[in-house]
Design a protein around this motif. Sequence first.
Motif, PDB file in Angstrom:
ATOM      1  N   VAL A 185       0.892  -1.167   0.000  1.00 25.10           N
ATOM      2  CA  VAL A 185       0.000   0.000   0.000  1.00 25.10           C
ATOM      3  C   VAL A 185       0.924   1.208   0.000  1.00 25.10           C
ATOM      4  O   VAL A 185       1.956   1.176   0.675  1.00 25.10           O
ATOM      5  CB  VAL A 185      -0.823   0.073   1.307  1.00 25.10           C
ATOM      6  CG1 VAL A 185      -1.884   1.145   1.224  1.00 25.10           C
ATOM      7  CG2 VAL A 185      -1.408  -1.274   1.676  1.00 25.10           C
ATOM      8  N   ARG A 232       1.727  -5.369   2.272  1.00 19.61           N
ATOM      9  CA  ARG A 232       0.428  -5.952   2.633  1.00 19.61           C
ATOM     10  C   ARG A 232       0.613  -7.217   3.464  1.00 19.61           C
ATOM     11  O   ARG A 232       1.373  -8.100   3.110  1.00 19.61           O
ATOM     12  CB  ARG A 232      -0.384  -6.260   1.372  1.00 19.61           C
ATOM     13  CG  ARG A 232      -0.933  -4.991   0.729  1.00 19.61           C
ATOM     14  CD  ARG A 232      -1.914  -5.286  -0.359  1.00 19.61           C
ATOM     15  NE  ARG A 232      -3.200  -5.750   0.163  1.00 19.61           N
ATOM     16  CZ  ARG A 232      -4.305  -5.831  -0.569  1.00 19.61           C
ATOM     17  NH1 ARG A 232      -4.281  -5.478  -1.847  1.00 19.61           N
ATOM     18  NH2 ARG A 232      -5.427  -6.266  -0.036  1.00 19.61           N
ATOM     19  N   PHE A 233      -0.116  -7.275   4.574  1.00 14.30           N
ATOM     20  CA  PHE A 233      -0.022  -8.459   5.441  1.00 14.30           C
ATOM     21  C   PHE A 233      -1.114  -9.470   5.121  1.00 14.30           C
ATOM     22  O   PHE A 233      -1.148 -10.549   5.689  1.00 14.30           O
ATOM     23  CB  PHE A 233      -0.064  -8.055   6.921  1.00 14.30           C
ATOM     24  CG  PHE A 233      -1.244  -7.181   7.283  1.00 14.30           C
ATOM     25  CD1 PHE A 233      -2.518  -7.694   7.328  1.00 14.30           C
ATOM     26  CD2 PHE A 233      -1.062  -5.827   7.557  1.00 14.30           C
ATOM     27  CE1 PHE A 233      -3.603  -6.888   7.643  1.00 14.30           C
ATOM     28  CE2 PHE A 233      -2.143  -5.008   7.876  1.00 14.30           C
ATOM     29  CZ  PHE A 233      -3.416  -5.551   7.912  1.00 14.30           C
TER      30      PHE A 233
HETATM   31  N1  LIG Z   1      -0.187  -3.412   5.191  1.00 16.83           N
HETATM   32  C1  LIG Z   1      -1.479  -3.642   4.995  1.00 16.83           C
HETATM   33  N2  LIG Z   1      -1.918  -4.833   4.544  1.00 16.83           N
HETATM   34  C2  LIG Z   1      -3.226  -5.070   4.357  1.00 16.83           C
HETATM   35  N3  LIG Z   1      -4.198  -4.161   4.591  1.00 16.83           N
HETATM   36  C3  LIG Z   1      -3.828  -2.956   5.032  1.00 16.83           C
HETATM   37  C4  LIG Z   1      -2.470  -2.627   5.268  1.00 16.83           C
HETATM   38  N4  LIG Z   1      -2.403  -1.346   5.701  1.00 16.83           N
HETATM   39  C5  LIG Z   1      -3.666  -0.913   5.737  1.00 16.83           C
HETATM   40  N5  LIG Z   1      -4.533  -1.869   5.352  1.00 16.83           N
HETATM   41  C6  LIG Z   1      -5.994  -1.767   5.237  1.00 16.83           C
HETATM   42  O1  LIG Z   1      -6.281  -0.534   4.619  1.00 16.83           O
HETATM   43  C7  LIG Z   1      -7.024   0.300   5.479  1.00 16.83           C
HETATM   44  C8  LIG Z   1      -6.519   1.723   5.356  1.00 16.83           C
HETATM   45  O2  LIG Z   1      -5.155   1.808   5.701  1.00 16.83           O
HETATM   46  P1  LIG Z   1      -4.682   2.874   6.787  1.00 16.83           P
HETATM   47  O3  LIG Z   1      -3.201   2.774   6.887  1.00 16.83           O
HETATM   48  O4  LIG Z   1      -5.456   2.653   8.024  1.00 16.83           O
HETATM   49  O5  LIG Z   1      -5.081   4.228   6.073  1.00 16.83           O
HETATM   50  P2  LIG Z   1      -5.673   5.592   6.646  1.00 16.83           P
HETATM   51  O6  LIG Z   1      -4.496   6.345   7.180  1.00 16.83           O
HETATM   52  O7  LIG Z   1      -6.314   6.243   5.484  1.00 16.83           O
HETATM   53  O8  LIG Z   1      -6.668   5.248   7.720  1.00 16.83           O
HETATM   54  C9  LIG Z   1      -6.864  -0.295   6.862  1.00 16.83           C
HETATM   55  O9  LIG Z   1      -7.980  -0.035   7.672  1.00 16.83           O
HETATM   56  C10 LIG Z   1      -6.703  -1.770   6.576  1.00 16.83           C
HETATM   57  O10 LIG Z   1      -7.965  -2.386   6.407  1.00 16.83           O
END
Ligand SMILES: Nc1ncnc2c1ncn2[C@@H]1O[C@H](COP(=O)(O)OP(=O)(O)O)[C@@H](O)[C@H]1O
Length: 440
Positions: A185, A232-233
């Motif tokens: 991401v 991505r995890f």
């Molecule tokens: N490394 C990752 N792997 C998988 N899903 C992720 C990862 N980082 C974020 N997400 C998903 O994406 C969403 C948004 O990412 P986030 O970093 O929380 O963004 P924001 O700062 O806009 O809230 C998270 O709520 C999660 O569901």
Amino acid sequence: MRLDDLHLWYLADPANPRYVGALKLVSAGKGVSLHYGADWLAHGFPLSEDLPLVDTEFLPPGRLSADAQRAVGAVDDARPDRWGEKVIRFVDRPKRLSLMEYLYYAGDDRFGALGVSTSKEAYLPRSGGPLPRLEDAQSLSEVVAKIEAAEPLTALEARIIAGGGSPLGGAKPKALIDIDGEPWVIKFFNNEPVDTPLVEHATMTLAKQAGITVAETQMVPLVVFNAVAIRRFDRERGHRIHSISAGTAIRAATASGQEPQMGYPALARVLRRVGVAEAGVHQSDARELFRRMVFNILMDNTDDHEKNHALLVVNPYGNGRLKLAPAYDILPTHSGQGHQEFICGALGHESTLDNAMSECEAFGLLPNEAAQEVARVIEVVDGWRTHLAQVGVSAADIEYLGQFIDGDELLAQRMGFEASRFANAGGKRAKPVKRGPFSV
Ligand SMILES: Nc1ncnc2c1ncn2[C@@H]1O[C@H](COP(=O)(O)OP(=O)(O)O)[C@@H](O)[C@H]1O
Ligand SMILES: [Mg+2]
């Protein structure tokens, strides 16, 4: 195309999609229901505790409540959030904007392992094209800035974003990107008062020092501003891991008619009940969650809401148990609001160590064990300025963040905490409830 009927698929192995069930718009067009198909009922697994393998149409609870305005159970984690919805409004521009459009236009690469198709015969997602690559990060950031500013895109710009406009949740501008063949991401600078991408990278690496498992981050310097990439995890060697948000897990564990208690103690109880039992992972996850809560309080990360914690279903067909996903979206919020978005303890959302300590038994910790965890996190947070400076955060940004992290409220918490106060505190370790995950 009116998307009144959609179909849910399971894509753990994207080359072999499996049909899960039918999705329908309900609750006066505000919610989405799920009805498992026969094959999934016979051979699948419950997507979340509130979606057992029963031949019925699952409806969002409470016809007119806020909870009715979502998709049922784990299906809700398959839809985009504010940023993804914005991309859909500006790029795909569907005529109607219901949850069905958001579910469909989120495309093939959404959070976790669920996919949405127009057909029940074949997995036919809205196709977006290949993921943008690292070398496209600069143009991607420009397109993302235009979307954020609500400026119309050219056809070329729409193509750049189409593969990775971010079906993922959250409000901040972001996209999916391919780095050396792996899905990441990427989150962009969005006119914050500090270099947020660098601060996020620095805070995540600081969290690691405090014994928190964090998603891997890397800086992506662009022409003017930095971006931060997060591995991505929910992807592993081409496979997808069924994942749910903390909100889904807590909601699913809440008795019908009751208000879900969105917070750390409730999430810890879920982990200790249906977490991975082998090698005591559920206990160590609950303990780590306690550390995350303390770190978030002390590092002024008040934005620790139900979608900023996730759980992985590591063996869905086997036992369906949950594992705490690596931490993400950890950075100072500098809002000065003085309360967390997630409940911490008996004092509700209050951002204090007393509050964090108050329900330590929910995390399976005796007061003196919890106090040691707090002391360990304090020691790491005490060095936050040095760590941020080492990672390259500017002195001005550190000063700005210092108003909050070292402001009267939070600094006093760090200085005034005495672990010895809890050394002889009584207390009983709460026993985990013995029950299989997702049993009906
Ligand atoms: N490394 C990752 N792997 C998988 N899903 C992720 C990862 N980082 C974020 N997400 C998903 O994406 C969403 C948004 O990412 P986030 O970093 O929380 O963004 P924001 O700062 O806009 O809230 C998270 O709520 C999660 O569901
Ligand atoms: Mg977030």
